[in-house]
Motif scaffolding. Sequence first.
Motif, PDB file in Angstrom:
ATOM      1  N   ASP A   1       0.767  -0.724   0.100  1.00  0.00           N
ATOM      2  CA  ASP A   1      -0.066   0.146   0.038  1.00  0.00           C
ATOM      3  C   ASP A   1       1.086   0.935  -0.139  1.00  0.00           C
ATOM      4  OD1 ASP A   1      -3.188   1.164   2.044  1.00  0.00           O
ATOM      5  OD2 ASP A   1      -1.966   1.839   0.030  1.00  0.00           O
ATOM      6  N   THR A   2       1.550   2.029  -1.207  1.00  0.00           N
ATOM      7  CA  THR A   2       1.343   3.055  -1.101  1.00  0.00           C
ATOM      8  C   THR A   2       0.923   4.360  -0.721  1.00  0.00           C
ATOM      9  OG1 THR A   2       0.880   3.817  -3.459  1.00  0.00           O
ATOM     10  CG2 THR A   2       3.207   2.344  -3.194  1.00  0.00           C
ATOM     11  N   SER A   5      -0.263   6.580   5.745  1.00  0.00           N
ATOM     12  CA  SER A   5      -0.463   5.877   6.387  1.00  0.00           C
ATOM     13  C   SER A   5      -0.618   6.310   8.126  1.00  0.00           C
ATOM     14  CB  SER A   5      -0.094   4.069   6.405  1.00  0.00           C
ATOM     15  OG  SER A   5       1.565   4.629   6.519  1.00  0.00           O
ATOM     16  N   ASP A  24       2.991   8.524   8.919  1.00  0.00           N
ATOM     17  CA  ASP A  24       4.025   8.058   7.251  1.00  0.00           C
ATOM     18  C   ASP A  24       3.201   8.428   5.580  1.00  0.00           C
ATOM     19  OD1 ASP A  24       4.362   5.951   9.503  1.00  0.00           O
ATOM     20  OD2 ASP A  24       6.067   6.368   8.020  1.00  0.00           O
ATOM     21  N   ILE A  26       2.967   9.521   1.949  1.00  0.00           N
ATOM     22  CA  ILE A  26       3.546   9.196   0.351  1.00  0.00           C
ATOM     23  C   ILE A  26       5.187   9.457   0.353  1.00  0.00           C
ATOM     24  CG2 ILE A  26       3.178   9.176  -2.027  1.00  0.00           C
ATOM     25  CD1 ILE A  26       0.403   9.317  -1.283  1.00  0.00           C
ATOM     26  N   SER A  27       6.073   8.615  -0.246  1.00  0.00           N
ATOM     27  CA  SER A  27       7.171   8.633   0.003  1.00  0.00           C
ATOM     28  C   SER A  27       7.860   9.932  -1.096  1.00  0.00           C
ATOM     29  CB  SER A  27       7.799   7.423  -0.674  1.00  0.00           C
ATOM     30  OG  SER A  27       7.560   7.100  -1.628  1.00  0.00           O
ATOM     31  N   GLU A  28       7.329   9.732  -1.651  1.00  0.00           N
ATOM     32  CA  GLU A  28       7.621  10.723  -2.899  1.00  0.00           C
ATOM     33  C   GLU A  28       7.171  12.452  -2.472  1.00  0.00           C
ATOM     34  OE1 GLU A  28       6.258   8.669  -3.532  1.00  0.00           O
ATOM     35  OE2 GLU A  28       4.801   9.146  -5.273  1.00  0.00           O
ATOM     36  N   SER A  73      10.588  12.819   6.583  1.00  0.00           N
ATOM     37  CA  SER A  73      10.096  11.466   6.345  1.00  0.00           C
ATOM     38  C   SER A  73       8.722  11.800   6.912  1.00  0.00           C
ATOM     39  CB  SER A  73      10.944  10.107   6.181  1.00  0.00           C
ATOM     40  OG  SER A  73      11.311   9.827   7.188  1.00  0.00           O
TER      41      SER A  73
END
Lengths: 115, 111
Positions: A1-2, A5, A24, A26-28, A73
Amino acid sequence: DTGVSQDPRHKITKRGQNVTFRCDPISEHNRLYWYRQTLGQGPEFLTYFQNEAQLEKSRLLSDRFSAERPKGSFSTLEIQRTEQGDSAMYLCASSFAGTFYNEQFFGPGTRLTVL
Amino acid sequence: QQQVKQSPQSLIVQKGGISIINCAYENTAFDYFPWYQQFPGKGPALLIAIRPDVSEKKEGRFTISFNKSAKQFSLHIMDSQPGDSATYFCAASISGNQFYFGTGTSLTVIP
């Protein structure tokens, strides 16, 4: 799951205790927002980060509220000495600054109950 | 002080009908106006958004109408479906920094 969270999803605590929530993004995504939502109301903006810098914190509800994003992050929101009025859903959202519409993606929220 | 005022608080529409939700703002510095849909137990999800340099934006069955001089904007849901039953929030922002949300409209679409 991207997606975004949040942890925990539910928290029950006694008045006077400290609580910490994690988000957390989304990474980008370089922007991260915290909101509070009470029943029947829209999300209420609390603070936001761009990378690790907290760009706005004047709307945090009191000095009992603080947020960090130490490495740009994940982020944490801490409430010290909780009060019954702090019971609410705490939402986190992330976005990538620079896109035309700066679309925010929300997480599922952490529901806090203060007894 | 509520920066964005939203109405109605609740709305009941027959399947196939048009749902209309209205919002008004005062701060002319706002330059981004999104609409969000929220289902119970979920976070809000972006539906559609508009900038004040256009008067209308359409995506599928969802349309935003924007009146800059009146400082009002509205969401129209055409051919409303039971699956559209949710709470809808308008919002406003300055350059994607702080966001101000309306109080929400609970939409129920009756089959």
